[in-house]
Scaffold this motif. Structure first.
Motif, PDB file in Angstrom:
ATOM      1  N   LEU B  11      -0.801   2.702   7.729  1.00 36.65           N
ATOM      2  CA  LEU B  11      -1.576   3.646   6.762  1.00 36.65           C
ATOM      3  C   LEU B  11      -3.005   3.882   6.586  1.00 36.65           C
ATOM      4  O   LEU B  11      -3.479   2.664   6.422  1.00 36.65           O
ATOM      5  CB  LEU B  11      -0.838   4.136   5.191  1.00 36.65           C
ATOM      6  N   VAL B  12      -3.151   5.075   6.712  1.00 37.65           N
ATOM      7  CA  VAL B  12      -5.259   4.551   6.377  1.00 37.65           C
ATOM      8  C   VAL B  12      -5.986   5.574   5.168  1.00 37.65           C
ATOM      9  O   VAL B  12      -5.311   6.771   5.442  1.00 37.65           O
ATOM     10  CB  VAL B  12      -5.602   5.094   7.761  1.00 37.65           C
ATOM     11  N   MET B  13      -6.881   5.022   4.806  1.00 37.22           N
ATOM     12  CA  MET B  13      -6.722   5.765   3.630  1.00 37.22           C
ATOM     13  C   MET B  13      -8.460   5.574   2.812  1.00 37.22           C
ATOM     14  O   MET B  13      -8.846   4.198   3.729  1.00 37.22           O
ATOM     15  CB  MET B  13      -5.135   5.772   2.618  1.00 37.22           C
ATOM     16  N   GLY B  14      -8.610   6.770   2.676  1.00 33.00           N
ATOM     17  CA  GLY B  14     -10.425   6.559   2.341  1.00 33.00           C
ATOM     18  C   GLY B  14     -10.516   5.975   0.720  1.00 33.00           C
ATOM     19  O   GLY B  14      -8.749   5.776  -0.885  1.00 33.00           O
ATOM     20  N   MET B  15     -11.131   5.449  -0.153  1.00 34.66           N
ATOM     21  CA  MET B  15     -10.912   4.275  -1.692  1.00 34.66           C
ATOM     22  C   MET B  15     -11.072   5.458  -1.997  1.00 34.66           C
ATOM     23  O   MET B  15     -11.230   5.744  -4.205  1.00 34.66           O
ATOM     24  CB  MET B  15     -12.094   3.972  -1.579  1.00 34.66           C
ATOM     25  N   THR B  16     -11.242   6.942  -1.933  1.00 34.50           N
ATOM     26  CA  THR B  16     -10.755   8.426  -2.860  1.00 34.50           C
ATOM     27  C   THR B  16      -9.032   9.617  -3.051  1.00 34.50           C
ATOM     28  O   THR B  16      -8.993   9.549  -3.746  1.00 34.50           O
ATOM     29  CB  THR B  16     -12.086   9.863  -3.163  1.00 34.50           C
ATOM     30  N   ASN B  17      -8.526   8.040  -2.320  1.00 39.27           N
ATOM     31  CA  ASN B  17      -6.911   8.864  -1.638  1.00 39.27           C
ATOM     32  C   ASN B  17      -6.592   8.318  -2.243  1.00 39.27           C
ATOM     33  O   ASN B  17      -6.158   7.232  -3.942  1.00 39.27           O
ATOM     34  CB  ASN B  17      -7.276   8.724  -0.200  1.00 39.27           C
ATOM     35  N   GLU B  58       2.384  -8.915 -11.386  1.00 39.16           N
ATOM     36  CA  GLU B  58       1.723 -10.625 -11.088  1.00 39.16           C
ATOM     37  C   GLU B  58      -0.257 -10.446 -11.295  1.00 39.16           C
ATOM     38  O   GLU B  58      -0.454 -10.499 -10.379  1.00 39.16           O
ATOM     39  CB  GLU B  58       1.900 -11.399  -9.687  1.00 39.16           C
ATOM     40  N   SER B  59      -0.330  -9.847 -12.018  1.00 38.96           N
ATOM     41  CA  SER B  59      -1.652  -9.503 -12.334  1.00 38.96           C
ATOM     42  C   SER B  59      -2.289  -8.733 -11.600  1.00 38.96           C
ATOM     43  O   SER B  59      -3.507  -8.674 -10.994  1.00 38.96           O
ATOM     44  CB  SER B  59      -2.291 -10.825 -12.770  1.00 38.96           C
ATOM     45  N   VAL B  60      -1.817  -7.078 -11.137  1.00 42.08           N
ATOM     46  CA  VAL B  60      -2.020  -6.621 -10.143  1.00 42.08           C
ATOM     47  C   VAL B  60      -3.093  -5.135 -10.749  1.00 42.08           C
ATOM     48  O   VAL B  60      -2.407  -5.165 -12.629  1.00 42.08           O
ATOM     49  CB  VAL B  60      -0.743  -5.858  -9.423  1.00 42.08           C
ATOM     50  N   PRO B  61      -3.900  -5.097  -9.743  1.00 44.70           N
ATOM     51  CA  PRO B  61      -4.672  -4.190 -10.712  1.00 44.70           C
ATOM     52  C   PRO B  61      -4.178  -3.219 -10.556  1.00 44.70           C
ATOM     53  O   PRO B  61      -3.054  -2.600  -9.654  1.00 44.70           O
ATOM     54  CB  PRO B  61      -5.689  -3.894  -9.354  1.00 44.70           C
ATOM     55  N   SER B  62      -4.834  -1.888 -11.376  1.00 44.06           N
ATOM     56  CA  SER B  62      -3.812  -0.774 -11.581  1.00 44.06           C
ATOM     57  C   SER B  62      -4.098   0.087 -10.479  1.00 44.06           C
ATOM     58  O   SER B  62      -3.502   1.086 -11.428  1.00 44.06           O
ATOM     59  CB  SER B  62      -4.629  -0.367 -13.291  1.00 44.06           C
ATOM     60  N   ARG B  63      -4.752  -0.567 -10.191  1.00 39.58           N
ATOM     61  CA  ARG B  63      -4.817   0.796  -8.457  1.00 39.58           C
ATOM     62  C   ARG B  63      -3.870   0.884  -8.020  1.00 39.58           C
ATOM     63  O   ARG B  63      -2.987   1.486  -7.276  1.00 39.58           O
ATOM     64  CB  ARG B  63      -6.220   1.106  -7.887  1.00 39.58           C
ATOM     65  N   ALA B  80      -7.875   5.166  -5.578  1.00 39.00           N
ATOM     66  CA  ALA B  80      -9.181   4.104  -5.872  1.00 39.00           C
ATOM     67  C   ALA B  80      -8.504   2.790  -4.552  1.00 39.00           C
ATOM     68  O   ALA B  80     -10.132   2.023  -5.986  1.00 39.00           O
ATOM     69  CB  ALA B  80      -9.490   4.185  -7.219  1.00 39.00           C
ATOM     70  N   LEU B  81      -8.087   2.284  -4.101  1.00 42.09           N
ATOM     71  CA  LEU B  81      -8.203   1.093  -3.064  1.00 42.09           C
ATOM     72  C   LEU B  81     -10.000   1.044  -2.850  1.00 42.09           C
ATOM     73  O   LEU B  81     -10.631   1.284  -2.741  1.00 42.09           O
ATOM     74  CB  LEU B  81      -7.414   0.972  -2.482  1.00 42.09           C
ATOM     75  N   GLN B  82      -9.820  -0.115  -2.670  1.00 44.07           N
ATOM     76  CA  GLN B  82     -11.149  -0.651  -2.127  1.00 44.07           C
ATOM     77  C   GLN B  82     -10.565  -1.976  -0.644  1.00 44.07           C
ATOM     78  O   GLN B  82      -9.483  -1.965  -0.209  1.00 44.07           O
ATOM     79  CB  GLN B  82     -11.692  -1.918  -3.201  1.00 44.07           C
ATOM     80  N   VAL B 122      -8.048   0.374   4.398  1.00 40.82           N
ATOM     81  CA  VAL B 122      -8.766   0.901   3.362  1.00 40.82           C
ATOM     82  C   VAL B 122      -9.993   1.208   3.741  1.00 40.82           C
ATOM     83  O   VAL B 122     -11.059  -0.007   4.327  1.00 40.82           O
ATOM     84  CB  VAL B 122      -8.557   0.527   1.936  1.00 40.82           C
ATOM     85  N   VAL B 123     -10.426   2.152   4.143  1.00 44.74           N
ATOM     86  CA  VAL B 123     -11.728   2.898   4.501  1.00 44.74           C
ATOM     87  C   VAL B 123     -12.732   3.424   3.998  1.00 44.74           C
ATOM     88  O   VAL B 123     -12.558   3.476   2.740  1.00 44.74           O
ATOM     89  CB  VAL B 123     -11.800   3.277   5.906  1.00 44.74           C
TER      90      VAL B 123
END
Lengths: 116, 123
Positions: B11-17, B58-63, B80-82, B122-123
């Motif tokens: 999977l390739v996704m953009g930061m806004t996907n 395990e304290s994973v970010p909400s994204r 909204a991944l980085q 993530v691109v």
């Protein structure tokens, strides 16, 4: 602090040689699993050891669980190029209450390369 | 059948996907896990579901938002991944989730079976 210490981290040997990989901890585990993982793939379960002192054999692979259930070893006889991969030991979970990780605790892995 | 199936494989996704990873098992396992694995590192636990309820985060970010629609399915919703979230995401299942406490020592219930993973970029 790494709960499970694996050694060596990297190992490159010739086909036909023998090798041993170690997995050590200061914690007592209810069980230990060994996995082999190829690049881009998920870990594949090789064996689970549950009884202190237990020895299990899987073809040319011999797995041993320490008497105190704190350590394990994987011995490969007459290694072949197909044995190349990342070998992970994982414990689940440490028996001391309130300590350690939930789910599986992984060692850092041993990257094994068997040269033909 | 000891298979855990993950989709997609890549999977390739953009930061806004917004995207979702899916995991399925039919072994009757009641514990399911999401792990994240970076190159040359061991898998790192993200979430644990036990009996379809979230047991461990395990304290994973909400994204990253997990979901367990039923006992056979586990999803991981991504938003909204980085770029540093790029990794191999592994799903696993085990018969039971034994948790922190000693359950009498010596059991196979923590024995986990892994899917092939989703290679996320993530691109």
């Amino acid at each position: 602090t790494q709960l499970l210490e694996q050694s060596p981290q990297f190992l490159s040997i010739q086909e036909g040689e023998n090798l041993t990989v170690y997995c050590n901890s200061s914690s007592v585990f209810s069980s230990l699993q060994w996995y082999r993982q190829e690049p881009g793939e998920g870990p594949v379960l090789l064996v689970t050891v549950v009884t202190g002192g237990e020895v299990k054999k899987l073809k040319r692979l011999t797995f041993q669980f320490g008497d105190a259930r704190k350590d394990s070893s994987l011995h490969i006889t007459a290694a072949q190029p197909g044995d190349t991969g990342l070998y992970l030991c994982a414990g689940g979970p440490p028996t001391e209450s309130g300590g350690g990780a939930d789910g599986l605790t992984f060692g850092k892995g041993t990257h094994l390369i068997i040269q033909p | 059948d000891t298979e855990v199936t993950q989709t997609p494989k890549h999977l390739v996704m953009g930061m806004t996907n917004k995207k979702s990873l899916k995991c399925e098992q039919h072994m009757g396992h009641r514990a399911m896990y999401w792990y994240k694995q970076k190159a040359k590192k061991p898998p790192e636990l993200m979430f644990v579901y036990s009996y379809e309820k979230l047991s461990i985060n395990e304290s994973v970010p909400s994204r990253f938002s997990p979901e367990c629609p039923n006992s056979s399915l586990l999803n991981l919703h991504l938003h909204a991944l980085q770029p540093e979230d790029s990794a191999l995401y592994l799903c696993a299942s085990s018969q039971l989730f034994v948790g922190r406490l000693d359950v009498g020592g010596g059991n196979r219930e923590a024995e986990a079976f892994f899917g092939q993973g989703t290679r996320l970029t993530v691109v």
